[in-house]
Design a protein around this motif. Structure first.
Motif, short mmCIF file in Angstrom:
data_model
loop_
_atom_site.label_atom_id
_atom_site.label_comp_id
_atom_site.label_asym_id
_atom_site.label_seq_id
_atom_site.Cartn_x
_atom_site.Cartn_y
_atom_site.Cartn_z
N THR A 179 80.71 51.90 22.65
CA THR A 179 80.08 53.15 22.21
C THR A 179 79.12 53.30 20.81
OG1 THR A 179 81.71 54.49 23.20
CG2 THR A 179 80.39 55.69 21.85
N CYS A 180 78.00 53.42 20.76
CA CYS A 180 77.26 53.31 19.74
C CYS A 180 77.41 54.33 18.72
CB CYS A 180 75.66 53.65 20.15
SG CYS A 180 75.47 55.48 20.37
N GLY A 181 76.97 54.17 17.31
CA GLY A 181 77.19 55.19 16.33
C GLY A 181 78.00 54.72 15.25
N ASN A 182 78.70 53.69 15.32
CA ASN A 182 79.61 53.19 14.38
C ASN A 182 79.52 51.82 14.16
OD1 ASN A 182 81.79 53.06 12.52
ND2 ASN A 182 83.47 53.23 13.86
N PRO A 183 78.67 51.28 13.26
CA PRO A 183 78.22 51.84 12.39
C PRO A 183 76.82 52.66 12.83
CG PRO A 183 77.62 49.49 12.15
CD PRO A 183 78.63 49.68 13.25
N PRO A 184 76.12 53.33 12.32
CA PRO A 184 74.98 54.19 12.82
C PRO A 184 74.03 52.91 13.20
CG PRO A 184 75.79 55.19 11.07
CD PRO A 184 76.54 54.04 11.01
N GLU A 185 73.04 53.32 14.21
CA GLU A 185 72.37 52.33 14.82
C GLU A 185 71.02 52.88 15.41
OE1 GLU A 185 72.39 48.61 17.82
OE2 GLU A 185 73.87 50.32 18.24
N ARG A 186 69.81 52.28 15.09
CA ARG A 186 68.56 52.93 15.65
C ARG A 186 68.48 52.33 17.01
NH1 ARG A 186 63.38 51.51 14.16
NH2 ARG A 186 64.03 49.58 13.15
N PHE A 187 67.75 53.05 17.80
CA PHE A 187 67.34 52.44 19.12
C PHE A 187 66.04 53.03 19.43
CE2 PHE A 187 69.56 56.40 19.84
CZ PHE A 187 68.78 56.84 20.88
N CYS A 188 65.27 51.78 20.57
CA CYS A 188 64.12 52.38 21.09
C CYS A 188 64.26 52.93 22.45
CB CYS A 188 63.04 51.30 20.74
SG CYS A 188 63.27 50.27 19.30
N THR A 189 63.07 53.26 22.94
CA THR A 189 63.31 53.55 24.58
C THR A 189 62.49 52.60 25.26
OG1 THR A 189 61.36 55.03 24.46
CG2 THR A 189 63.62 56.05 24.01
N LEU A 190 62.81 52.21 26.73
CA LEU A 190 61.88 51.66 27.38
C LEU A 190 60.36 52.18 27.68
CD1 LEU A 190 64.37 50.60 30.15
CD2 LEU A 190 63.30 48.93 28.21
N GLU A 191 60.28 53.54 27.72
CA GLU A 191 58.96 54.15 28.04
C GLU A 191 58.01 54.10 26.64
OE1 GLU A 191 61.93 55.68 28.09
OE2 GLU A 191 61.77 56.89 30.16
N ASN A 192 58.79 53.96 25.60
CA ASN A 192 57.72 53.96 24.30
C ASN A 192 58.60 53.01 23.33
OD1 ASN A 192 56.01 54.07 22.35
ND2 ASN A 192 56.07 56.17 22.21
N PRO A 193 58.64 51.59 23.76
CA PRO A 193 59.32 50.55 23.17
C PRO A 193 59.17 50.46 21.52
CG PRO A 193 57.96 49.59 24.55
CD PRO A 193 57.72 51.08 24.86
N TYR A 194 58.04 51.08 20.95
CA TYR A 194 57.63 50.78 19.66
C TYR A 194 57.84 51.91 18.74
CZ TYR A 194 55.84 46.43 21.60
OH TYR A 194 55.81 45.40 22.10
N LEU A 195 58.54 52.98 19.46
CA LEU A 195 58.95 54.26 18.92
C LEU A 195 60.44 54.10 18.69
CD1 LEU A 195 58.05 57.03 17.87
CD2 LEU A 195 58.40 58.01 19.89
N CYS A 196 60.86 53.67 17.65
CA CYS A 196 62.26 53.52 17.42
C CYS A 196 63.01 54.52 16.45
CB CYS A 196 62.53 51.98 17.16
SG CYS A 196 61.82 50.89 18.39
N SER A 197 62.70 55.77 16.62
CA SER A 197 63.04 56.52 15.52
C SER A 197 64.29 57.31 15.92
CB SER A 197 61.97 57.73 15.41
OG SER A 197 61.87 58.35 16.49
N ASP A 198 64.86 57.32 17.22
CA ASP A 198 66.15 57.79 17.49
C ASP A 198 67.17 57.04 16.75
OD1 ASP A 198 64.87 59.55 19.05
OD2 ASP A 198 64.96 58.37 20.70
N GLU A 199 68.05 57.63 16.48
CA GLU A 199 69.35 57.05 15.90
C GLU A 199 70.75 57.63 16.49
OE1 GLU A 199 69.65 58.15 11.78
OE2 GLU A 199 71.34 56.67 11.29
N CYS A 200 71.78 56.69 16.53
CA CYS A 200 72.89 57.21 16.94
C CYS A 200 73.88 57.11 16.00
CB CYS A 200 73.57 56.04 18.12
SG CYS A 200 74.84 56.48 18.83
#
Ligand SMILES: [Ca+2]
Length: 557
Positions: free
Chosen positions: A86-107
């Motif tokens: 499960t993500c978030g330990n340690p915190p991690e950034r991720f991107c999306t398939l729809e917009n692979p260069y927008l990687c602002s989301d964080e877990c």
């Protein structure tokens, strides 16, 4: 069994609501009450069954007894493997398939707003807010990104509608749905999913609609649910039902009949646990792009499992007790799945109930043998349950009577081992081995006593009470004759006859013979003891033995 009208009403309604495909129309209360009136004469019947009206004009008909289906996600336990997936330990950034260069989301597991724990696969989403579990990203490529999600109920369930898993951020390229029917001890594949079945699993792709009634339980690999753009991965239950019941599930009788008769069909829809083995994440329609591995991960927002408790058609309700699902068994069955007979309801072997047309399940009956037997047998054609091998000299359907030759000791309870006392009617003195309820034997003439083992006055025991020919009180030998063993008078000289009467007519009638018998001599000491006026049963054999000797002695001495 039919406790109250309200309970029955509730049960009827439940049965009604438990229909698989909404084929039963909803009854009004008045219909229920009318049906109740119709069913009340059955109320005392031991064969308690769920009944309901069906969606036809046929009137009340029997209806399979099973709990209503529910979304089992409400009570499932979720576990994900391996640890740390499960993500978030340690915190991690991720991107999306729809917009692979927008990687602002964080877990971030430490932040309520940014964490994605496993329970978000089974939560109730409110206000349109989608919540989801999310894994770490595929940063370790080319090492496979594997995740297992185990859904545990630890109770046999029967799936009644499609199992739907909703993936956020794309469906996996390949995955397997597995099931366990033994609470996770063993697992078996339920369905394979891949965008290329042959490559992923070496299987030809199939759809459920390709299956025929004869192979509906085949485990297939489908390519229907592996394109990344959509969200839902489905295990098709409705489509499988439809193979028998028609595409609109109108002919459910046909399905139920198949359930009854086709080996393994009912089991196919049964499970205790489910497991999703996620083997390869969504790739966005291309090959894995090593320069942006943060867009590859799994995320599941919801898992719907519409199922009912499997109660082997012996319960109409299922309850959560101590965090465990438990059938509320009817028909004198017991166990979490109503898989056995209740204690002391052992007259029939357990069987599952049936769907149609008549529930023929283990309508077991109480085996009441008053403690004199623990076995009953059911006699089908007269519909009677009867005790087998009654002990303690009892007999009867409930071992409630005493065997022939025994009577009931009224001072003891019926369950006492000594309740039946032997009559001990004397074989010679009694008409039969039977005795009355109070233990009195029916005596032959001349015999008396509870057991008919002694003589009435004027009788002597000779294999039973035999009337005395002579004795000291009532039948004195005349003319100085001597009574020998109550059998005959030994006449003095010049007198003959049974009573030494000397009457020639009497002589003939009494079968006395001339010449007259010699005068009596003192009896042999042994013979004297036999002339006791009492009725010594124990000397009976001796009497038989000595009787001819006596006669011989009386003539020759
Ligand atoms: Ca959710």
């Amino acid at each position: 069994m039919f406790g109250s009208s309200s309970r029955r009403t509730q049960r009827l309604t439940l049965c009604f609501c438990s229909s698989t495909a909404g084929l039963w129309f909803i009854m009004s209360i008045s219909h229920v009450l009318a049906l109740l009136a119709l069913l009340l004469p059955w109320g005392r019947c031991q064969f308690d069954v769920c009944r309901s009206l069906r969606g036809s004009k046929a009137g009340p008909e029997f209806y399979a007894c099973q709990p209503p289906p529910t979304n089992m996600k409400e009570v499932m336990q979720i576990r994900v493997d391996p640890p740390g997936i499960t993500c978030g330990n340690p915190p991690e950034r991720f991107c999306t398939l729809e917009n692979p260069y927008l990687c602002s989301d964080e877990c971030d597991a430490s932040s309520p707003d940014l964490s994605h724990p496993p329970q978000l696969m089974g939560d109730r989403e409110r206000g349109g807010l989608i919540t989801y579990w999310q894994t770490i990203t595929w940063s370790r490529f080319p090492e496979p990104l594997l995740a297992n999600i185990t859904l545990t109920w630890n109770k046999s369930l029967e799936v009644v509608d499609d199992i739907v898993v909703t993936f956020e951020y794309g469906r996996p390229t390949s995955m397997v749905l597995e099931k366990s029917i033994d609470k996770g001890v063993t697992w078996q594949p339920y369905q394979y999913y891949a965008d290329d079945c042959l490559e992923a699993f070496g299987m030809s792709p199939k759809r459920v609609t390709d299956l025929a009634p004869s192979n509906i339980t085949r485990v297939i690999c489908t390519e229907q649910y592996s394109r990344w753009e959509e969200k839902s991965v489905v295990f098709e239950v409705r489509a499988r039902f439809g193979v028998f019941a028609g595409p609109k599930l109108i002919n459910m009788d046909a399905l139920y009949t198949r359930m009854e008769t086709t080996k393994g069909l009912r089991d196919f829809f049964t499970f205790t646990n489910l497991r999703l083995r996620l083997l390869r994440p969504a790739l966005g329609g291309t090959y894995v792009q090593r320069d942006n591995l943060l867009k590859y991960f799994y995320a599941i927002s919801n898992i719907d499992v519409f199922a009912r408790c499997k109660c082997n058609l012996h319960a109409s309700q299922c309850a959560l007790r101590d965090a465990t699902l438990q059938c509320e068994c009817d028909h004198n069955t017991a166990g979490q799945d109503c898989q056995s007979c209740s204690r002391e309801f052992t007259s029939r072997t357990w069987r599952p109930g049936s769907y149609l047309p008549l529930p023929k399940g283990t309508a077991n009956a109480y085996c009441e043998c008053n403690g004199h037997s623990n076995r009953c047998s059911y006699i089908d054609f007269i519909n009677v349950v009867t005790c087998v091998s009654c002990k303690h000299n009892t007999r009867g359907q409930n071992c409630q009577y005493c065997r022939l030759g025994y009577y009931q000791n009224a001072s003891l309870p019926l369950t006492d081992e000594n309740v039946c006392v032997e009559c001990e009617c004397h074989a010679d003195g009694s008409v039969s081995p039977r005795c009355s309820d109070s233990g009195l034997c029916q005596c032959k003439d001349g015999a008396t006593g509870r057991r008919c083992d002694s003589c009435l006055p004027g009788y002597t025991w000779r294999g039973g009470g035999v009337a005395n020919v002579c004795d000291g009180e009532r039948l004195v030998c005349r003319n100085g004759g001597t009574c020998v063993d109550f059998l005959r008078c030994v006449c003095p000289e010049n007198f003959t006859g049974k009573h030494s009467s000397g009457d020639s007519r009497s002589l003939q009638e009494q079968n006395c013979l001339n010449p007259p018998l010699p005068p009596p001599r003192p009896l042999h000491p042994v013979l004297s003891t036999l002339s006791s006026p009492s009725c010594p049963l124990n000397n009976k054999g001796l009497s038989y033995l000595l009787f001819p000797l006596l006669l011989w002695g009386s003539r020759t001495l």
